[in-house]
Write an enzyme that holds these catalytic residues in place. Structure first.
Site, mmCIF file in Angstrom:
data_model
loop_
_atom_site.group_PDB
_atom_site.id
_atom_site.type_symbol
_atom_site.label_atom_id
_atom_site.label_comp_id
_atom_site.label_asym_id
_atom_site.label_seq_id
_atom_site.Cartn_x
_atom_site.Cartn_y
_atom_site.Cartn_z
ATOM 1 N N LYS A 1 0.862 -1.305 0.051
ATOM 2 C CA LYS A 1 0.010 -0.069 0.103
ATOM 3 C C LYS A 1 0.804 1.128 0.007
ATOM 4 O O LYS A 1 0.483 2.203 -0.509
ATOM 5 C CB LYS A 1 -0.848 -0.046 1.505
ATOM 6 C CG LYS A 1 -0.213 0.061 2.468
ATOM 7 C CD LYS A 1 -1.158 0.071 3.543
ATOM 8 C CE LYS A 1 -0.624 0.099 5.054
ATOM 9 N NZ LYS A 1 0.163 1.399 5.245
ATOM 10 N N THR A 2 1.989 1.114 0.722
ATOM 11 C CA THR A 2 2.972 2.382 0.735
ATOM 12 C C THR A 2 3.474 2.788 -0.583
ATOM 13 O O THR A 2 3.631 3.986 -1.051
ATOM 14 C CB THR A 2 3.865 2.355 1.769
ATOM 15 O OG1 THR A 2 3.325 1.966 3.034
ATOM 16 C CG2 THR A 2 4.682 3.651 1.978
ATOM 17 N N ASP B 1 -3.578 7.465 4.902
ATOM 18 C CA ASP B 1 -2.943 5.939 5.122
ATOM 19 C C ASP B 1 -3.651 5.492 6.209
ATOM 20 O O ASP B 1 -3.962 6.201 7.176
ATOM 21 C CB ASP B 1 -1.423 5.994 4.919
ATOM 22 C CG ASP B 1 -0.787 4.678 5.009
ATOM 23 O OD1 ASP B 1 -1.528 3.700 4.403
ATOM 24 O OD2 ASP B 1 0.170 4.476 5.387
ATOM 25 N N GLU B 2 -3.839 4.127 6.370
ATOM 26 C CA GLU B 2 -4.172 3.627 7.891
ATOM 27 C C GLU B 2 -5.465 3.960 7.953
ATOM 28 O O GLU B 2 -5.672 4.384 9.380
ATOM 29 C CB GLU B 2 -3.092 3.575 8.930
ATOM 30 C CG GLU B 2 -1.629 2.914 8.613
ATOM 31 C CD GLU B 2 -1.518 1.529 8.735
ATOM 32 O OE1 GLU B 2 -2.885 0.850 8.768
ATOM 33 O OE2 GLU B 2 -0.385 0.957 8.355
ATOM 34 N N GLN C 1 -7.253 -5.409 9.743
ATOM 35 C CA GLN C 1 -6.260 -5.008 10.441
ATOM 36 C C GLN C 1 -6.631 -3.791 11.601
ATOM 37 O O GLN C 1 -5.713 -3.262 12.058
ATOM 38 C CB GLN C 1 -4.976 -4.634 9.794
ATOM 39 C CG GLN C 1 -4.637 -5.775 8.907
ATOM 40 C CD GLN C 1 -2.964 -5.484 8.266
ATOM 41 O OE1 GLN C 1 -1.963 -5.416 9.013
ATOM 42 N NE2 GLN C 1 -3.127 -5.273 6.931
ATOM 43 N N ARG D 1 2.042 -11.560 9.807
ATOM 44 C CA ARG D 1 3.566 -11.102 10.225
ATOM 45 C C ARG D 1 4.507 -12.113 9.494
ATOM 46 O O ARG D 1 5.499 -11.638 9.446
ATOM 47 C CB ARG D 1 3.867 -10.926 11.630
ATOM 48 C CG ARG D 1 3.031 -9.821 12.396
ATOM 49 C CD ARG D 1 2.873 -8.790 11.707
ATOM 50 N NE ARG D 1 1.644 -8.522 10.679
ATOM 51 C CZ ARG D 1 1.462 -7.612 9.682
ATOM 52 N NH1 ARG D 1 2.271 -6.737 9.498
ATOM 53 N NH2 ARG D 1 0.273 -7.646 9.238
#
Length: 747
Positions: free
Chosen positions: A32-33, A219-220, A250, A603
């Site tokens: 995404k970044t 973002d987020e 998330q 993770r």
């Protein structure tokens, strides 16, 4: 578009969709970044947008820094015009220019947590509130939650009418905010709230920033609270070129005020919004992703999506149920050690994730014994935590009193009103007489310069002396429990009723478990022996600074990170998911726990191990735990021990209720001691029945719950193993819970 050819099809779609509302559902590890950085470059290079009109906003300075670097490297000359910042930094810049419109000076001060506590202490003094009963931290938490929801002191007071407790909070909120304004100061919550207030009261200021930020990227987004949502909504209202990126699966920060409905309801708020799903994962193997997909699919409140990868299936998931938490820690450490010796990984490639900080203690001890370097991320060494050091200082003082540092640490814990001047005079007397600080306290009547302060010191000395007299017949765990009870240490934390306080209580429970285990295993248990053992285990300062260390962290701390080899420890119902989420009648509680599990699984890049224990010591008593329901939600063919073995474990324990190990063993053989039964693994444990559970309350009684406060018992239903109790709470409404776990107290 040559520069953008390295993106996959869905990433390219997200980059090229520049006009109007856009929701990018970016699954874990989907890049995404990278997409946000390329989208910025696309706006500038392909659409001719002036960098000055682009804003990218996120939560942390680290994330903003990473975004800045990526945009600079992609765009080159002119990239400095793009506004890349955190929510709070953005608001500070805006308020520095225009907060005078709200009656503040532009050179306002920003108060940190310590400043807030100091103000709240003064507020409580002014309002004559007893802070021994009503904690400053509790008031600050209530105020913070109100500000997150954009509830002003006036609105809070209206909603509180008729509720004495809430009316007191309203008065504190009003006075607290008044003092901040008088001091020309803002706290961190005000930075967002006051910017929203500014935009709503000064349309010309809002118009200025709407013209500036014609293209917004957030973002987020799943972590935004109500105030942050309103801020973004206002900024985007004119041009509506709002791109939000996030993953509802998330969203794990409800306890910090995050509102998952911001992302789930995006299409209702913006009916013309486009939705792009980024489901290709670049981090994990397909088996790991299938496990994550299997777990999260059980949540109702989510946007459907399924992660996939081109990396191949990879290893199946290693699932192990051990007999005890000690064996679980041993298994994890030996498993890591074995892989390192075989050359399959380095220590730095391994991470152990757990639900609560308290779980790190056994893992730390085993790592120290094995000589394996490690580091705790997002936390501190178990024995270095304040509450643990405080209680150990009490035990050291009881043991011999020669540790001046330990005595000085606890002389005012809990607060006894003994000032620095008094302590200095006691120290001077001790040095003059050539005696320890504690022995000087015992001779306080001889210190002429102290006078009245001696009356505050005497109860402390009497308590220590009384505890010393009991060493001959109390076990170490009993001594520790008497210290906790006698000082009111846990009661003070319970009164705070904050996430931090609850975490500290969990750590204290783990210290009790450590002491109880020592009592059982030591050949000649003694307080001095326990302190020596703890000191040896806690001494990790000799570890060399090295990047090759095993990482220990909570699941919350792990978000945004990745590791080749991940161990999920303590996967048991009651621990993860927590008891409170299991017995809660609010479905969102268990769904948040499931999202946290999803974060933990994703993770892992190459290998994932899941462990749990049949028996785990909690608060000094063994508890029998069932395998976490989340493990049961993983498709059985993904588990490396074989579908049959894994499913037998899960099916054999499905629906069983955790119970006290000591109680279970006494039903099998009353003459068994806990020490003997701890090593007896062939004992079968019958389920508890309600006939053996005595309730001190009945329908109609007022009761108190540690988290929910006071309420009235509305119904009690016998459920075989436990009573299901329904309580109408004054503050949080109706809740159903099991009596054993709720621990309700009759008022």
């Amino acid at each position: 578009m040559d520069k953008f050819g390295s993106l996959n099809a869905m990433q390219q779609e997200a980059v090229a969709c520049t006009e109007g509302p856009l929701l990018i559902l970016a699954g874990a590890g989907s890049g995404k970044t990278r997409v946000l950085a390329y989208r910025t470059a696309y706006l500038i290079e392909e659409k001719g947008v002036n960098p000055y009109h682009i804003m990218a906003i996120t939560f942390t300075n680290k994330a903003a820094g990473e975004m800045r670097d990526r945009i600079d490297s992609l765009v080159g000359f002119g990239s400095e015009g793009v506004w890349v910042s955190t929510f709070h930094s953005t608001c500070v810049r805006i308020l520095r220019r225009f907060i005078d419109r709200l009656g503040y000076g532009n050179s306002f001060t920003i108060y940190d947590a310590d400043d807030q506590k100091a103000v709240m202490k003064d507020v409580c003094r002014r309002l004559e509130i007893d802070t021994k009963i009503h904690k400053e931290k509790n008031f600050l938490a209530v105020i913070s939650a109100a500000k997150d929801r954009l509830v002003s002191p006036e609105e809070f007071a209206k909603r509180a009418m008729g509720d004495f407790s809430r009316e007191r909070q309203a008065a504190v909120y009003r006075e607290y905010q008044s003092m901040l304004q008088k001091n020309n100061a803002l706290d961190f919550d005000d930075l967002i709230g006051k910017t929203v207030e500014l935009f709503e009261q000064a349309p010309e200021v809002l118009c200025n920033y709407q013209e500036r930020f014609r293209y917004l990227m957030v973002d987020e987004y799943q972590d935004t609270n109500t105030a942050q949502f309103r801020l973004i909504e206002l900024l985007a209202d004119r041009y509506r070129n709002l791109c939000v990126v996030g993953d509802d699966d998330q969203s794990i920060y409800k306890f910090r005020g995050a509102n998952i409905q911001n992302i789930l309801s995006f299409e209702e708020i913006y009916p013309d919004a486009r939705v792009v799903k980024l489901e290709q994962n670049y981090r994990s193997t397909q088996n790991i992703l299938d496990a994550a997909n299997g777990v999260i699919s059980h949540n109702a409140a989510r946007k459907p999506k399924a992660l996939w990868t081109e990396k191949g299936r990879g290893s199946r998931i290693d699932f192990r149920q051990l007999d005890t938490a000690y064996e679980e820690a041993d298994y994890i450490i030996k498993h890591i050690e074995g892989k390192v010796q075989e050359g399959r990984c380095s220590y730095g490639g391994c991470a152990v994730l757990y639900r609560t900080n308290a779980q790190s203690r056994l893992l730390e001890e085993r790592l120290v014994v094995a000589g394996i370097p490690y580091r705790i991320v997002g936390g501190v060494n178990f024995y270095a935590r304040k509450e643990i050091k405080d209680l150990l200082a009490y035990l050291k003082t009881i043991d011999n009193g020669s540790d001046d540092l330990a005595v000085r640490r606890i002389i005012n814990i809990p607060k006894r009103g003994i000032g620095a001047t008094t302590i200095g005079r006691v120290q001077a007397y001790a040095e003059e007489q050539g005696i320890s600080f504690y022995n000087a306290l015992r001779q306080v009547e001889e210190i002429q310069s102290i006078r009245k302060a001696g009356g505050k010191i005497k109860p402390f000395v009497n308590f220590i002396q009384a505890m010393r007299s009991k060493l001959g017949y109390l076990s170490v765990s009993q001594v520790l429990q008497e210290v906790i009870d006698g000082t009111g240490y846990v009661k003070e934390l319970e009164a705070e009723d904050t996430e931090e306080a609850r975490a500290r209580i969990e750590n204290i429970d783990e210290l009790i478990s450590k002491a109880a285990a020592y009592d059982e295993t030591a050949e000649a248990p003694a307080l001095s022996g326990f302190l020596e053992e703890v000191a040896l285990v806690a001494d990790i300062d000799s570890l060399k600074e090295d990047s090759d260390y095993v990482v220990l962290m909570t699941l919350h701390s792990a978000k945004g990170l990745e590791f080749p080899h991940v161990y999920l420890a303590g996967m048991e119902d009651g621990l993860f998911p927590s008891y409170m989420s299991i017995v809660s009648d609010d479905l969102s509680d268990i769904e948040e726990e499931r999202r946290l599990c999803y974060v933990g699984i994703t993770r892992a890049m190459e290998e994932l191990s899941i462990t749990c224990a049949r028996q785990r010591m909690i608060r000094g008593e063994m508890q029998y735990n069932t395998v976490s329901r989340f493990v049961g939600e993983i498709p059985k063919e993904l588990l490396g021990r074989g579908a049959k073995a894994a499913s037998e474990v899960l099916q054999g324990e499905a629906g069983a209720q955790p119970q006290s190990f000591r109680e279970a063993v006494s039903k099998v053989n009353p003459i068994f001691s806990t020490r003997n039964t701890y090593r007896t693994r062939s004992v079968s444990f019958p389920s508890a029945s309600t006939s053996q559970i005595a309730l001190e309350y009945q329908v109609g009684d007022r009761v108190e719950h540690r988290k929910f406060g006071e309420g009235v018992v509305a119904q009690i239903v016998e459920g075989g193993r436990d009573y299901e109790v329904t309580v109408d709470f004054d503050r949080v409404g109706t809740k159903k819970m099991f009596a054993t776990f709720a621990k309700l107290k009759k008022v």
